[in-house]
Motif scaffolding. Sequence first.
Motif, PDB file in Angstrom:
ATOM      1  N   UNK A  38       0.817  -1.212   0.000  1.00  0.00           N
ATOM      2  CA  UNK A  38       0.000   0.000   0.000  1.00  0.00           C
ATOM      3  C   UNK A  38       0.850   1.260   0.000  1.00  0.00           C
ATOM      4  N   UNK A  39       0.186   2.395   0.161  1.00  0.00           N
ATOM      5  CA  UNK A  39       0.869   3.693   0.093  1.00  0.00           C
ATOM      6  C   UNK A  39       1.314   4.157   1.483  1.00  0.00           C
ATOM      7  N   UNK A  40       2.265   5.098   1.508  1.00  0.00           N
ATOM      8  CA  UNK A  40       2.680   5.717   2.775  1.00  0.00           C
ATOM      9  C   UNK A  40       3.016   7.179   2.504  1.00  0.00           C
ATOM     10  N   UNK A  41       2.968   7.986   3.539  1.00  0.00           N
ATOM     11  CA  UNK A  41       3.257   9.424   3.363  1.00  0.00           C
ATOM     12  C   UNK A  41       3.712  10.036   4.684  1.00  0.00           C
ATOM     13  N   UNK A  42       4.797  10.803   4.612  1.00  0.00           N
ATOM     14  CA  UNK A  42       5.266  11.592   5.762  1.00  0.00           C
ATOM     15  C   UNK A  42       5.331  13.052   5.315  1.00  0.00           C
ATOM     16  N   UNK A  43       5.170  13.955   6.253  1.00  0.00           N
ATOM     17  CA  UNK A  43       5.191  15.387   5.912  1.00  0.00           C
ATOM     18  C   UNK A  43       6.180  16.118   6.803  1.00  0.00           C
ATOM     19  N   UNK A  44       7.016  16.928   6.173  1.00  0.00           N
ATOM     20  CA  UNK A  44       8.003  17.730   6.904  1.00  0.00           C
ATOM     21  C   UNK A  44       7.708  19.207   6.646  1.00  0.00           C
ATOM     22  N   UNK A  63      14.934  28.840  12.645  1.00  0.00           N
ATOM     23  CA  UNK A  63      13.897  27.992  12.050  1.00  0.00           C
ATOM     24  C   UNK A  63      14.021  26.592  12.638  1.00  0.00           C
ATOM     25  N   UNK A  64      12.946  25.849  12.537  1.00  0.00           N
ATOM     26  CA  UNK A  64      13.001  24.458  12.989  1.00  0.00           C
ATOM     27  C   UNK A  64      12.037  23.635  12.151  1.00  0.00           C
ATOM     28  N   UNK A  65      12.132  22.334  12.297  1.00  0.00           N
ATOM     29  CA  UNK A  65      11.324  21.433  11.484  1.00  0.00           C
ATOM     30  C   UNK A  65      10.259  20.748  12.319  1.00  0.00           C
ATOM     31  N   UNK A  66       9.128  20.516  11.696  1.00  0.00           N
ATOM     32  CA  UNK A  66       8.085  19.682  12.282  1.00  0.00           C
ATOM     33  C   UNK A  66       7.851  18.510  11.356  1.00  0.00           C
ATOM     34  N   UNK A 108       6.347  23.310   3.199  1.00  0.00           N
ATOM     35  CA  UNK A 108       6.084  21.923   3.607  1.00  0.00           C
ATOM     36  C   UNK A 108       6.497  20.983   2.477  1.00  0.00           C
ATOM     37  N   UNK A 109       7.042  19.847   2.860  1.00  0.00           N
ATOM     38  CA  UNK A 109       7.550  18.857   1.907  1.00  0.00           C
ATOM     39  C   UNK A 109       6.862  17.525   2.176  1.00  0.00           C
ATOM     40  N   UNK A 130       7.462  19.333  -2.943  1.00  0.00           N
ATOM     41  CA  UNK A 130       6.854  20.396  -2.136  1.00  0.00           C
ATOM     42  C   UNK A 130       5.332  20.247  -2.190  1.00  0.00           C
ATOM     43  N   UNK A 131       4.624  20.747  -1.181  1.00  0.00           N
ATOM     44  CA  UNK A 131       3.158  20.723  -1.219  1.00  0.00           C
ATOM     45  C   UNK A 131       2.686  21.603  -2.373  1.00  0.00           C
TER      46      UNK A 131
END
Length: 221
Positions: A38-44, A63-66, A108-109, A130-131
Amino acid sequence: MPLKWVLQWQPSAGTTVNTQILNEVTQCVESINGVKEGRWKATLTYYKPILRDQSHAPELPRDFLGISLPEQPNKYYFIIRGQRIVLEADSSIQTIMEKLQSYKSRVAIYFEGFQYQLGDFQLRVGKVTPTHSDNLRGIIMEVEYLPLSSIDKSRQVMEEFVDIWQEAISKRSLPGHFMHMEPNFVEYGLSDHYSSQHTAVQYATVMAQLIATQSVQAARN
């Protein structure tokens, strides 16, 4: 939790990533009997401070990442690479941040693709975009070794698996290879016992490397 390595595609000099390479890599997983699950997705997301008073600027991280990870849908991870800090929060923190108006999302990526089972290993291969854009920024692969959660004890088996994988890829004569850069987890206060915080730190490291690689390519062009 099972140990995981996050690898990124390193294009050969003078080449860039493209969907054909992504398709070939995906086919390669299937050719070594990877079973698609199946599919997977992560967002940074990159955040930067909203400064109403410039005198506070030195006190705040520039700056920082979430990061949100598919295996932990109720959690959200923050990484401040400059200070080597990683934090785990409830996913509702994103809504709280929007209301507080202290930081805003700069960019967002997405990391998204397919997940495969291969014996004791789970592979996730996907694109980095990128989004709101289909512009391919990179190719990423997660290799998860299900029986172990010790970074040290699993190192040899992970290295051997990645070597086999690189060999399978090299037969396709693609312009590049997958690269693994292991962060110094101790600097972030993380132990040998693998956790989702380790995954978040790896994604932050991969993203920094991707940006650096693309900056070099842009300078050459």
